[in-house]
Scaffold this motif. Sequence first.
Motif, short mmCIF file in Angstrom:
data_model
loop_
_atom_site.label_atom_id
_atom_site.label_comp_id
_atom_site.label_asym_id
_atom_site.label_seq_id
_atom_site.Cartn_x
_atom_site.Cartn_y
_atom_site.Cartn_z
N ASP A 208 0.83 -1.20 0.00
CA ASP A 208 0.00 0.00 0.00
C ASP A 208 0.87 1.25 0.00
O ASP A 208 1.72 1.43 0.87
N LEU A 209 0.62 2.14 -0.97
CA LEU A 209 1.30 3.42 -1.04
C LEU A 209 0.31 4.49 -1.45
O LEU A 209 -0.83 4.20 -1.82
N GLY A 210 0.75 5.75 -1.38
CA GLY A 210 -0.05 6.87 -1.87
C GLY A 210 0.31 7.16 -3.32
O GLY A 210 0.61 6.25 -4.10
N ASP A 211 0.32 8.43 -3.67
CA ASP A 211 0.65 8.84 -5.03
C ASP A 211 2.10 8.47 -5.34
O ASP A 211 3.01 8.81 -4.58
N VAL A 212 2.32 7.77 -6.46
CA VAL A 212 3.67 7.33 -6.80
C VAL A 212 4.30 8.17 -7.91
O VAL A 212 5.40 7.86 -8.37
N THR A 213 3.62 9.24 -8.33
CA THR A 213 4.16 10.07 -9.41
C THR A 213 5.14 11.16 -8.95
O THR A 213 6.01 11.56 -9.71
N PRO A 214 5.03 11.70 -7.70
CA PRO A 214 5.99 12.73 -7.28
C PRO A 214 7.42 12.21 -7.29
O PRO A 214 7.67 11.02 -7.10
N THR A 215 8.36 13.12 -7.50
CA THR A 215 9.78 12.78 -7.44
C THR A 215 10.40 13.36 -6.18
O THR A 215 9.95 14.39 -5.67
N ARG A 216 11.41 12.69 -5.69
CA ARG A 216 12.11 13.13 -4.50
C ARG A 216 13.61 12.97 -4.69
O ARG A 216 14.08 12.19 -5.51
N ASP A 217 14.37 13.70 -3.88
CA ASP A 217 15.83 13.67 -3.86
C ASP A 217 16.23 13.03 -2.53
O ASP A 217 16.09 13.66 -1.47
N PHE A 218 16.69 11.79 -2.58
CA PHE A 218 16.96 11.03 -1.35
C PHE A 218 18.45 11.04 -1.00
O PHE A 218 19.31 10.83 -1.85
N SER A 219 18.72 11.27 0.31
CA SER A 219 20.09 11.21 0.84
C SER A 219 20.14 10.21 1.97
O SER A 219 19.27 10.21 2.86
N TYR A 220 21.18 9.38 1.95
CA TYR A 220 21.37 8.43 3.04
C TYR A 220 21.72 9.19 4.32
O TYR A 220 22.40 10.22 4.27
N VAL A 221 21.27 8.69 5.44
CA VAL A 221 21.37 9.43 6.70
C VAL A 221 22.81 9.79 7.06
O VAL A 221 23.06 10.86 7.64
N LYS A 222 23.77 8.96 6.73
CA LYS A 222 25.16 9.28 7.07
C LYS A 222 25.66 10.49 6.28
O LYS A 222 26.48 11.26 6.77
#
Length: 330
Positions: A208-222
């Motif tokens: 189950d997910l919400g809207d899958v069309t938005p884009t994001r810029d992901f950074s690893y926590v370290k």
Amino acid sequence: MKLENKKVVVTGSEGFIGSHLVEALIVQGAEVTALVQYNSFNSWGWIDSLEPTVKNSIRVVSGDIREYDNIKKIIKGNDVVFHLAALIAIPYSYQSPMSYIRTNVEGTANVLEASRELNVEKVIHTSTSETYGSALYVPIDEKHPLQGQSPYSASKIGADMLAQSYHLSYELPVATLRPFNTYGPRQSSRAVIPTIISQISSGKKIIDLGDVTPTRDFSYVKDTVNAFLKVAESDLSIGKIMNAGSGKEISIGQLFYTICKLMGANVELNIEQQRIRPANSEVNRLLADNRYLKEVTGWESRYSLEDGLIETIRWIDKNINHYKPNIYNV
């Protein structure tokens, strides 16, 4: 500024990013006071899970950033304040907007005022890419207009403006770090990456997910934690607002299939209506321009998305008991 032997306060230390920052500060040789939100269970959040050698090196205090007198007592005698404490769940901000104002705006005002009165050497204030709203242009630099598209983002814009005002009005040495989407071990399932991984790891076949069309810029926590350290160390960062992001974007749909491939999962995707934001509140695109942070501090991203996802998958697989994959975490 060298952090070794500095007396440092971390607000929001028990949380996802805060607990990783505390670990890194101990490695740097700082004397850390970790502020955790008071609760009757005497829980220290993720600090409870840290290695004994790390945990025993930390001074843990309970309090609430909405309460000024106690915050001033906690900050007194310290050199540096990393201010991470905040309410961050966007969906819950629709249900309880005033709690976000009290915590994110008034709480930040308390930290800034106490720091001013006590003449701390530096305050590192935590912003968020959500303050930009849906991108008007990409990559998003620090000059991009701020858009309060949710009560959460509006409260963080207010907090950011307070931080800037304290620097301009009182010469408080404040630096603001604006992380884009951070992920990694210890993140709650209110965020999309642990939501996907925990559902797959628990054996669900329909995710189950919400809207899958938005884009994001992901950074690893370290990488994000390293940005905090670099901002603290750089004298040039005072008075500055700096983006921390990978400079790469991926849609939530693409992210879902990437995680499925890494986990070898044969599952179906279900778009669940309750997970979808109001249309005018959804942030459709986020992509960081991180050049200014690099210029000011020398920071560099070290983790690829795939490398960070592999570490996150391994951690969630081992700690699946921390998650409730069948319940939507607002």
